[in-house]
Design a protein around this motif. Structure first.
Motif, short mmCIF file in Angstrom:
data_model
loop_
_atom_site.label_atom_id
_atom_site.label_comp_id
_atom_site.label_asym_id
_atom_site.label_seq_id
_atom_site.Cartn_x
_atom_site.Cartn_y
_atom_site.Cartn_z
N UNK A 236 40.76 34.85 42.37
CA UNK A 236 39.54 35.66 42.29
C UNK A 236 39.81 37.01 41.64
N UNK A 237 40.91 37.65 42.00
CA UNK A 237 41.26 38.94 41.41
C UNK A 237 41.39 38.82 39.89
N UNK B 29 38.60 40.65 37.40
CA UNK B 29 39.04 41.80 36.60
C UNK B 29 39.14 41.46 35.12
N UNK B 30 39.64 40.28 34.79
CA UNK B 30 39.77 39.91 33.38
C UNK B 30 38.39 39.82 32.72
N UNK C 3 34.85 49.73 41.16
CA UNK C 3 34.32 50.08 42.49
C UNK C 3 33.27 49.07 42.93
N UNK C 4 32.43 48.63 41.99
CA UNK C 4 31.39 47.65 42.34
C UNK C 4 32.02 46.32 42.78
N UNK C 5 33.08 45.92 42.10
CA UNK C 5 33.77 44.69 42.51
C UNK C 5 34.32 44.84 43.93
N UNK C 6 34.87 46.00 44.22
CA UNK C 6 35.37 46.24 45.58
C UNK C 6 34.25 46.18 46.60
#
Length: 269
Positions: free
Chosen positions: A164-165, A169-170, A186-189
């Motif tokens: 998932x990371x 991110x990619x 930040x939104x992904x976090x």
């Protein structure tokens, strides 16, 4: 996003949450990212699908004709729901598809017990970006191809980074849409943290639940836990009847087989 787009995204997110447990959310997330990427590059098609001046059926039919042969039925059905909504801006349609794709990827991480690691890896990547002006420039330079940016992320992530990371991110660094990189990370976090607030209930039943039974069970478990609950249902004839639920660290055994076993022990005792 303005109010109408926020409301539309919330509705679509709810539809995603309530998809049956057997739906392959990994495939769904990948396909939604692919749809979003295509609409990002094809402005005419994007405008047509986001134009609320067009009838809903027109937009739905166009989405089905273009993407139906390219993606699975779950992605196609969810896209039909997405294009049926009212979007304040045409790019809100793309951003919402990307967010739904991210939610699908994070749901897989939750089931795989890698959600905590994913959330931490996204945070640490954000810290690394904050501390390196060179990295920020490399990932935000408009002249750099998206594939090159994705390759930079791949090189930076540890080999043990979760699926998932890597996927989130990619994709995200290569589709910033003019947004600040730190805001995107930040939104992904935030999405990972929100997914952690959703609970997955592992349910065993003798025969498949009807839609009304599933909704009643979801409502009861949500009230019990005070958090949104999604069901992963396994059909197991050995339970005979009733329902066996594992949610968090709690076990709710309301099966007939457990009652028979209890009665058997009582007789022997």
């Amino acid at each position: 996003m303005l109010g109408s787009s926020r409301d539309a995204l919330a509705l679509c997110s709810g539809v995603l949450d309530q998809l049956p447990a057997e739906v392959d959310r990994g495939q769904l997330g990948t396909e939604l990212f692919a749809i979003a990427a295509l609409l990002d590059s094809e402005k005419v098609l994007r405008l047509a699908l986001a134009d609320s001046g067009q009838g809903i059926e027109v937009r739905q039919n166009l989405a089905t004709q273009v993407f139906g042969p390219r993606v699975g039925p779950n992605a196609s059905d969810l896209l039909v729901t997405v294009v049926s909504q009212r979007w304040s801006e045409d790019m809100d349609l793309v951003l919402s598809l990307e967010e739904l794709a991210a939610q699908a990827a994070l749901a897989v991480a939750q089931v795989d017990n890698t959600l905590d690691s994913t959330e931490e890896e996204i945070f640490l990547f954000g810290r690394a970006v904050d501390q390196s002006a060179e990295l920020q420039m490399a990932l935000t330079n408009p002249a750099t191809a998206g594939s090159t940016k994705a390759a930079i992320v791949e090189d930076l992530l540890h080999s043990t980074a979760t699926t998932a990371t890597r996927q989130l991110l990619e994709y995200s660094v290569s589709h910033l849409h003019g947004r600040r990189l730190d805001a995107v990370i930040t939104r992904l976090g935030d999405l990972a943290a929100a997914q952690r607030q959703r609970m997955v209930a592992q349910v065993r039943v003798a025969r498949p639940l009807s839609d009304s039974q599933s909704q009643r069970l979801i409502a009861a478990l949500t009230a019990l836990k005070g958090r949104n609950v999604r069901l992963n249902v396994e059909v197991d004839p050995t339970v005979l009847g009733g329902v066996y639920v594992v949610i968090g660290d709690e076990v709710i055994d309301g099966t007939i087989s457990s009652r028979l076993e209890a009665a058997h022990r009582a007789i022997l005792g």
